[in-house]
Motif scaffolding. Structure first.
Motif, short mmCIF file in Angstrom:
data_model
loop_
_atom_site.label_atom_id
_atom_site.label_comp_id
_atom_site.label_asym_id
_atom_site.label_seq_id
_atom_site.Cartn_x
_atom_site.Cartn_y
_atom_site.Cartn_z
N UNK A 95 -2.65 -6.28 -2.19
CA UNK A 95 -3.39 -7.48 -1.78
C UNK A 95 -2.88 -8.72 -2.50
N UNK A 96 -2.22 -8.52 -3.65
CA UNK A 96 -1.67 -9.63 -4.43
C UNK A 96 -0.17 -9.81 -4.18
N UNK A 97 0.34 -9.20 -3.09
CA UNK A 97 1.70 -9.46 -2.67
C UNK A 97 2.76 -8.49 -3.15
N UNK A 98 2.37 -7.43 -3.88
CA UNK A 98 3.36 -6.49 -4.42
C UNK A 98 3.87 -5.55 -3.34
N UNK A 99 5.09 -5.05 -3.59
CA UNK A 99 5.65 -3.95 -2.80
C UNK A 99 5.32 -2.67 -3.58
N UNK A 100 4.52 -1.82 -2.99
CA UNK A 100 3.94 -0.71 -3.74
C UNK A 100 4.59 0.62 -3.36
N UNK A 101 5.03 1.34 -4.37
CA UNK A 101 5.49 2.72 -4.19
C UNK A 101 4.32 3.64 -4.53
N UNK A 102 3.81 4.31 -3.54
CA UNK A 102 2.69 5.25 -3.69
C UNK A 102 3.29 6.62 -3.98
N UNK A 103 3.06 7.15 -5.18
CA UNK A 103 3.63 8.43 -5.59
C UNK A 103 2.51 9.44 -5.85
N UNK A 104 2.68 10.65 -5.33
CA UNK A 104 1.65 11.68 -5.53
C UNK A 104 2.20 13.01 -5.03
N UNK A 105 1.57 14.11 -5.47
CA UNK A 105 1.88 15.42 -4.91
C UNK A 105 1.15 15.63 -3.59
#
Length: 252
Positions: free
Chosen positions: A28-38
């Motif tokens: 929401x603040x403009x970041x490019x997010x890498x969502x990491x999880x199993x």
């Protein structure tokens, strides 16, 4: 301009709970997010929620108990975006609710490999990339159990104390390298992990709440906003902090 416009953020354990709330807040603040999880399904749901709000996110499967997967997570992120501005080491497990003498070796190693080694090796690869590019910010998600004892959860408590120690030692090591490293220490926060505790003993819900001066449990968004504050590009002089997010518990 948004606080994190076009900055690249890795968040482990982002399929639910604090990790998901943090991913949504950064996006929401403009970041490019890498969502990491199993958990691939939950991770993809987080990505979908971000994209619904016109944010940018990618899912990368990662088991933090496997150091080579943590290395690959950073490598893939840099291949995609060319840099790593922020890393949030959030993935963790609670472990079985048992006294110290009753914890099995298998359970001990499982909790340590995720909660402690997962943070240590995650930081190693993140710091190496940040050194190459000239700086970055890391936040490790510990727990109030990293600041005080939590009965019947000795291994969990030990790993969260270790996360605080890793945070402080590493923050000092890289303080002059433009890498800020902090930790958050939430009290009981509503999440799938926390809800599992109440399933084991439903009476705990009201008993634990009575110990919190604010009279309520934390919400994932409470922790997410604290993490964003620690990572704010204008917040340049805070490092080595273990920030309680506890409704006043540590003040008692």
């Amino acid at each position: 301009m948004a606080r994190f416009q076009d900055q690249v953020v890795i968040i482990t354990g982002a399929a639910s709970g604090i990790g998901r709330a943090t991913a949504l807040a950064f996006a929401a603040e403009g970041a490019r997010v890498i969502v990491a999880d199993v958990a691939a399904e939950g991770g993809q749901e987080t990505v979908a929620l971000i994209r619904q709000e016109n944010g940018e996110a990618m899912f990368i499967a990662c088991d933090v108990a496997q150091p080579e997967q943590l290395e690959q997570l950073v490598t893939q992120t840099v291949q995609l975006y060319g840099k790593l501005d922020v890393a949030i080491n959030n993935a963790g497990v609670g472990g079985l609710f048992a006294r110290t003498a009753d914890v099995t070796a298998k359970e001990y190693h499982r909790v340590v490999s995720i909660n402690m080694s997962g943070v240590f090796f995650g930081m190693q690869y993140q710091i190496r990339q940040m050194l190459r590019q000239g700086g970055g910010r890391i936040v490790n998600v510990a727990s109030l159990a990293g600041l005080r004892g939590l009965p019947n959860s000795s291994v969990y408590t030990a790993t969260k104390h270790a996360v605080v120690g890793l945070t402080k030692a590493s923050a000092v090591e890289y303080a002059r390298k433009n890498i800020r490293i902090n930790a958050v220490c939430p009290v009981f926060t509503r999440s799938p992990l926390f809800d599992q505790l109440f399933e084991l003993d439903p009476s705990y819900e009201e008993r634990l709440k009575r110990n919190i001066p604010m009279g309520r449990y934390g919400q994932p968004a409470d922790v997410a906003q604290a993490i964003l504050w620690l990572c704010d590009p204008h917040n340049t002089f805070v490092t080595g902090m273990a920030l309680p997010i506890d409704g006043g518990m540590m003040a008692v």
